[in-house]
Motif scaffolding. Structure first.
Motif, PDB file in Angstrom:
ATOM      1  N   SER A   1       0.820  -1.206   0.000  1.00  0.00           N
ATOM      2  CA  SER A   1       0.000   0.000   0.000  1.00  0.00           C
ATOM      3  C   SER A   1       0.860   1.263   0.000  1.00  0.00           C
ATOM      4  N   GLN A   2       2.119   1.135   0.356  1.00  0.00           N
ATOM      5  CA  GLN A   2       3.027   2.281   0.381  1.00  0.00           C
ATOM      6  C   GLN A   2       3.739   2.501  -0.953  1.00  0.00           C
ATOM      7  N   VAL A   3       3.629   1.530  -1.855  1.00  0.00           N
ATOM      8  CA  VAL A   3       4.308   1.626  -3.141  1.00  0.00           C
ATOM      9  C   VAL A   3       3.625   2.685  -3.984  1.00  0.00           C
ATOM     10  N   GLN A   4       4.425   3.564  -4.546  1.00  0.00           N
ATOM     11  CA  GLN A   4       3.882   4.597  -5.415  1.00  0.00           C
ATOM     12  C   GLN A   4       4.069   4.144  -6.855  1.00  0.00           C
ATOM     13  N   LEU A   5       3.052   4.358  -7.645  1.00  0.00           N
ATOM     14  CA  LEU A   5       3.137   4.008  -9.050  1.00  0.00           C
ATOM     15  C   LEU A   5       4.172   4.888  -9.723  1.00  0.00           C
ATOM     16  N   ARG A   6       4.851   4.330 -10.710  1.00  0.00           N
ATOM     17  CA  ARG A   6       5.867   5.089 -11.424  1.00  0.00           C
ATOM     18  C   ARG A   6       5.243   6.221 -12.230  1.00  0.00           C
ATOM     19  N   SER A   7       4.047   5.995 -12.700  1.00  0.00           N
ATOM     20  CA  SER A   7       3.423   6.999 -13.534  1.00  0.00           C
ATOM     21  C   SER A   7       1.956   7.123 -13.165  1.00  0.00           C
ATOM     22  N   ARG A   8       1.495   8.314 -13.096  1.00  0.00           N
ATOM     23  CA  ARG A   8       0.081   8.552 -12.824  1.00  0.00           C
ATOM     24  C   ARG A   8      -0.613   8.983 -14.115  1.00  0.00           C
ATOM     25  N   GLY A   9      -0.036   8.620 -15.243  1.00  0.00           N
ATOM     26  CA  GLY A   9      -0.594   9.017 -16.520  1.00  0.00           C
ATOM     27  C   GLY A   9       0.261  10.091 -17.154  1.00  0.00           C
ATOM     28  N   LEU A  10      -0.271  10.663 -18.213  1.00  0.00           N
ATOM     29  CA  LEU A  10       0.467  11.689 -18.927  1.00  0.00           C
ATOM     30  C   LEU A  10       0.331  13.032 -18.219  1.00  0.00           C
ATOM     31  N   THR A  11       1.400  13.781 -18.237  1.00  0.00           N
ATOM     32  CA  THR A  11       1.412  15.101 -17.610  1.00  0.00           C
ATOM     33  C   THR A  11       1.101  16.166 -18.662  1.00  0.00           C
ATOM     34  N   GLN A  12       0.912  17.382 -18.212  1.00  0.00           N
ATOM     35  CA  GLN A  12       0.699  18.486 -19.144  1.00  0.00           C
ATOM     36  C   GLN A  12       1.924  18.662 -20.053  1.00  0.00           C
ATOM     37  N   ALA A  13       3.102  18.392 -19.525  1.00  0.00           N
ATOM     38  CA  ALA A  13       4.317  18.473 -20.350  1.00  0.00           C
ATOM     39  C   ALA A  13       4.277  17.405 -21.448  1.00  0.00           C
ATOM     40  N   ASP A  14       3.775  16.204 -21.111  1.00  0.00           N
ATOM     41  CA  ASP A  14       3.638  15.144 -22.118  1.00  0.00           C
ATOM     42  C   ASP A  14       2.674  15.579 -23.214  1.00  0.00           C
ATOM     43  N   PHE A  15       1.538  16.162 -22.807  1.00  0.00           N
ATOM     44  CA  PHE A  15       0.554  16.626 -23.791  1.00  0.00           C
ATOM     45  C   PHE A  15       1.148  17.720 -24.680  1.00  0.00           C
ATOM     46  N   ALA A  16       1.950  18.593 -24.089  1.00  0.00           N
ATOM     47  CA  ALA A  16       2.597  19.650 -24.869  1.00  0.00           C
ATOM     48  C   ALA A  16       3.553  19.053 -25.893  1.00  0.00           C
ATOM     49  N   GLU A  17       4.275  18.013 -25.494  1.00  0.00           N
ATOM     50  CA  GLU A  17       5.208  17.342 -26.409  1.00  0.00           C
ATOM     51  C   GLU A  17       4.445  16.649 -27.534  1.00  0.00           C
ATOM     52  N   ILE A  18       3.345  16.012 -27.210  1.00  0.00           N
ATOM     53  CA  ILE A  18       2.505  15.370 -28.232  1.00  0.00           C
ATOM     54  C   ILE A  18       2.021  16.429 -29.220  1.00  0.00           C
ATOM     55  N   SER A  19       1.544  17.538 -28.702  1.00  0.00           N
ATOM     56  CA  SER A  19       1.052  18.619 -29.550  1.00  0.00           C
ATOM     57  C   SER A  19       2.166  19.161 -30.444  1.00  0.00           C
ATOM     58  N   ARG A  20       3.352  19.355 -29.862  1.00  0.00           N
ATOM     59  CA  ARG A  20       4.490  19.848 -30.650  1.00  0.00           C
ATOM     60  C   ARG A  20       4.788  18.900 -31.809  1.00  0.00           C
ATOM     61  N   PHE A  21       4.804  17.598 -31.519  1.00  0.00           N
ATOM     62  CA  PHE A  21       5.086  16.641 -32.583  1.00  0.00           C
ATOM     63  C   PHE A  21       3.971  16.645 -33.623  1.00  0.00           C
ATOM     64  N   ALA A  22       2.720  16.706 -33.162  1.00  0.00           N
ATOM     65  CA  ALA A  22       1.581  16.688 -34.084  1.00  0.00           C
ATOM     66  C   ALA A  22       1.595  17.895 -35.025  1.00  0.00           C
TER      67      ALA A  22
ATOM     68  N   SER B   1       4.436  19.291 -36.046  1.00  0.00           N
ATOM     69  CA  SER B   1       5.734  19.314 -36.734  1.00  0.00           C
ATOM     70  C   SER B   1       5.583  18.844 -38.183  1.00  0.00           C
ATOM     71  N   PRO B   2       6.532  19.225 -39.029  1.00  0.00           N
ATOM     72  CA  PRO B   2       6.471  18.812 -40.434  1.00  0.00           C
ATOM     73  C   PRO B   2       6.538  17.287 -40.624  1.00  0.00           C
ATOM     74  N   GLY B   3       7.159  16.579 -39.701  1.00  0.00           N
ATOM     75  CA  GLY B   3       7.303  15.131 -39.834  1.00  0.00           C
ATOM     76  C   GLY B   3       6.117  14.314 -39.352  1.00  0.00           C
ATOM     77  N   ALA B   4       5.103  14.966 -38.811  1.00  0.00           N
ATOM     78  CA  ALA B   4       3.942  14.244 -38.293  1.00  0.00           C
ATOM     79  C   ALA B   4       3.080  13.744 -39.449  1.00  0.00           C
ATOM     80  N   PRO B   5       2.498  12.547 -39.290  1.00  0.00           N
ATOM     81  CA  PRO B   5       1.590  12.034 -40.326  1.00  0.00           C
ATOM     82  C   PRO B   5       0.384  12.962 -40.482  1.00  0.00           C
ATOM     83  N   LYS B   6      -0.183  12.992 -41.690  1.00  0.00           N
ATOM     84  CA  LYS B   6      -1.312  13.905 -41.954  1.00  0.00           C
ATOM     85  C   LYS B   6      -2.496  13.603 -41.033  1.00  0.00           C
ATOM     86  N   GLU B   7      -2.695  12.332 -40.647  1.00  0.00           N
ATOM     87  CA  GLU B   7      -3.798  11.983 -39.752  1.00  0.00           C
ATOM     88  C   GLU B   7      -3.608  12.614 -38.377  1.00  0.00           C
TER      89      GLU B   7
END
Length: 144
Positions: A32-53, A55-61
């Protein structure tokens, strides 16, 4: 009337069960004391996803999906949590990466180090690294 079982043996069995129960309780407390390594995506992760989306190299979809996120139809969090998983545009965008994900999954199942698999799949600025001109810049089967 006498008890038909050996009292010493019965006491030893009860003590063994009590010890095992104490171990279970201790393990439960520790778990019960173990903390999960990740609690999901952070706002920084979403910003990185958006940056890639965007970018010129992102798929059109993925670019189309980014346009819809920018228009407020949905958020990157809606996509990440599966809230809009039934949306055709989301499915098309996610399918563009499925072959790469399948190869990565197979590589990990075959015993390759996950960090090596991620490194093999990461795009590199400029397409090449100074220390290895032969290494591909996209995740392909020959990247490993």
């Amino acid at each position: 009337m006498t008890f038909p079982y050996d009292k010493a043996r019965l006491d030893a069995l009860v003590a063994d069960v009590e010890q095992r129960m104490a171990n279970v309780e201790q393990t439960a407390r520790a778990a019960s004391q173990v903390q999960l390594r990740s609690r999901g995506l952070t706002q920084a992760d979403f910003a990185e996803i958006s940056r890639f989306a965007h970018s010129p190299g992102a798929p059109k979809e993925l670019k189309e999906l980014a346009r819809r996120v920018d228009a407020g139809e949905m958020s990157w969090e809606d996509i990440a949590t599966g809230k809009v998983v039934d949306d055709e545009g989301v499915q098309r965008a996610l399918q563009t990466g499925v072959p790469d994900l399948q190869r990565a999954y197979t590589a990990i199942q075959e015993g390759n180090d996950p960090e090596d698999v991620v490194s093999a799949g990461s795009s590199r600025p400029g397409g090449r690294r100074d220390d290895d001109d032969d290494e591909p810049n996209r995740f392909t089967e020959d990247a490993w």
